[in-house]
Design an enzyme around this catalytic site. Structure first.
Site, PDB file in Angstrom:
ATOM      1  N   GLU A 145      31.528  42.308  41.875  1.00 33.46           N
ATOM      2  CA  GLU A 145      32.402  43.467  41.679  1.00 33.46           C
ATOM      3  C   GLU A 145      31.672  44.766  42.009  1.00 33.46           C
ATOM      4  O   GLU A 145      32.222  45.656  42.665  1.00 33.46           O
ATOM      5  CB  GLU A 145      32.923  43.502  40.238  1.00 33.46           C
ATOM      6  CG  GLU A 145      34.005  42.475  39.944  1.00 33.46           C
ATOM      7  CD  GLU A 145      35.215  42.623  40.840  1.00 33.46           C
ATOM      8  OE1 GLU A 145      35.665  43.756  41.088  1.00 33.46           O
ATOM      9  OE2 GLU A 145      35.701  41.584  41.320  1.00 33.46           O
ATOM     10  N   GLU A 149      39.202  45.323  47.966  1.00 34.54           N
ATOM     11  CA  GLU A 149      39.581  43.928  48.212  1.00 34.54           C
ATOM     12  C   GLU A 149      39.087  43.463  49.578  1.00 34.54           C
ATOM     13  O   GLU A 149      38.658  42.316  49.734  1.00 34.54           O
ATOM     14  CB  GLU A 149      41.093  43.767  48.095  1.00 34.54           C
ATOM     15  CG  GLU A 149      41.664  44.108  46.730  1.00 34.54           C
ATOM     16  CD  GLU A 149      40.965  43.376  45.592  1.00 34.54           C
ATOM     17  OE1 GLU A 149      40.461  42.253  45.823  1.00 34.54           O
ATOM     18  OE2 GLU A 149      40.908  43.932  44.488  1.00 34.54           O
ATOM     19  N   HIS A 156      35.567  42.332  49.351  1.00 37.53           N
ATOM     20  CA  HIS A 156      35.440  40.938  48.915  1.00 37.53           C
ATOM     21  C   HIS A 156      35.611  39.995  50.099  1.00 37.53           C
ATOM     22  O   HIS A 156      34.903  38.989  50.213  1.00 37.53           O
ATOM     23  CB  HIS A 156      36.490  40.621  47.849  1.00 37.53           C
ATOM     24  CG  HIS A 156      36.121  41.082  46.476  1.00 37.53           C
ATOM     25  ND1 HIS A 156      34.929  40.753  45.873  1.00 37.53           N
ATOM     26  CD2 HIS A 156      36.810  41.840  45.576  1.00 37.53           C
ATOM     27  CE1 HIS A 156      34.897  41.285  44.654  1.00 37.53           C
ATOM     28  NE2 HIS A 156      36.017  41.945  44.453  1.00 37.53           N
TER      29      HIS A 156
END
Length: 335
Positions: free
Chosen positions: A205, A131, A134
């Site tokens: 991803e 995460e 990202h």
């Protein structure tokens, strides 16, 4: 190149929104739709993160309420060279996680209680590193804006369906397609928006898996977590995500049911492919060794020798051949 591709896809999504508006209300409808899309982009830039967290009933945690989880994220953020994000926990039995925020200075990471109960400490660190990847790539803003526009297209499609069924003939001056055309728009427009979302999501991803593995220093931590998440999300439905599927691509694992294959309408790459890439990455780290070319390209926190664990202290290098199976006592980082 990824930024250019993403920008073009976002432009295409906005154009689709305008085209749907034109088909529903003619040129005036297109102008109104495009103005609305522009306003939504501005609104989403400042508010989409808070909106998403409210939609999921996320609760912020700190050093007092979840000391180990917060400390883990702090150390991982330091490894990634990022400011400390806000940390949230969501009461949801499905194991999953996502990141949001318009930039690294205003980022947040969230994990469900299902994830925190299912995974061990290393695997949670791998997920949090994913995460933070990202956040580092500034994917969070892109994904939240994409979700906002896609949701608006779905709303327009619902309106088109209603108009086509009950008022299509009265709007033919503005809409040359008539009632049948309106129904077709209602079916095809969300599909087009979904395809664009998938194109944006999949590459990001894979990138987040790779960079997340570098942040935590152990690709197999994330690979092991993904294997458990793949089973968990299929066994436990996420009703909040089912009610608002436009946000599904923001999660580390697809929260929607029936999306287990890497096809045109999957919000995520196939999980087996993601795990295989991480296992290949782990093998490469070991094969290159501390003096290899790959080790020199990685930050110190990502090198396999004497690594710093995400919750502090020194951790030995992980063995990439297979995860440890010896049972051990787990410390839950949200207690």
């Amino acid at each position: 190149m990824n930024y250019v591709r993403t920008g073009l896809l976002l432009a295409g999504l906005t154009a689709l929104f305008g085209a749907v508006g034109m088909m529903i209300g003619g040129q005036q409808g297109m102008i109104i739709a495009l103005l609305f899309a522009g306003a939504m982009n501005v609104f989403a830039y400042w508010n989409s993160d808070a909106m998403l967290l409210r939609m999921r009933s996320a609760k912020q945690v700190d050093d007092r309420t979840a000391p180990e989880l917060v400390s883990m994220v702090r150390d991982l953020a330091r490894n990634a060279g990022l400011p400390m994000p806000k940390v949230y926990v969501i009461e949801n039995p499905q194991p999953n996680a996502f990141a949001t925020g318009r930039n690294p200075e205003n980022a947040a990471v969230a994990a469900t209680t299902g994830l925190l109960k299912l995974l061990d400490r290393n695997e949670i660190a791998g997920v949090m590193a994913h995460e933070l990847a990202h956040v580092k790539n500034r994917d969070t803003l892109t994904m939240t804006i994409t979700a906002t526009i896609a949701g608006a297209i779905s709303a327009l499609a619902n309106f088109a369906m209603f108009a086509g069924m009950f008022g299509g003939n009265r709007s033919e001056n503005n809409n040359p397609l008539g009632g049948i055309g309106m129904i077709l728009i209602a079916i095809l427009a969300p599909m087009g928006a979904m395809i664009v979302q998938m194109a944006i999501s999949r590459t990001r991803e894979y990138d987040a898996d790779r960079i997340g593995a570098e942040i935590c220093g152990h690709p197999l931590w994330l690979a092991s977590a993904l294997a458990k998440l793949d089973k968990g999300v299929h066994a436990i439905p996420n009703m909040e995500a089912e009610r608002n599927p436009a946000t599904a691509h923001m999660y580390i694992a697809n929260p929607l049911s029936g999306k287990g294959v890497d096809n045109l309408f999957s919000t995520h790459p196939n999980m087996a492919n993601r795990i295989a890439k991480l296992q290949e990455m782990a093998s490469g780290l070991t094969g290159q060794g501390a003096g290899g070319h790959g080790a020199a390209a990685r930050p110190a926190s990502a090198r396999p020798a004497s690594q710093k664990g995400p919750w502090g202290g020194s951790q030995p290098a992980s063995r990439p051949t297979q995860p440890a199976t010896k049972p051990r006592r787990r410390t839950r980082p949200w207690n």
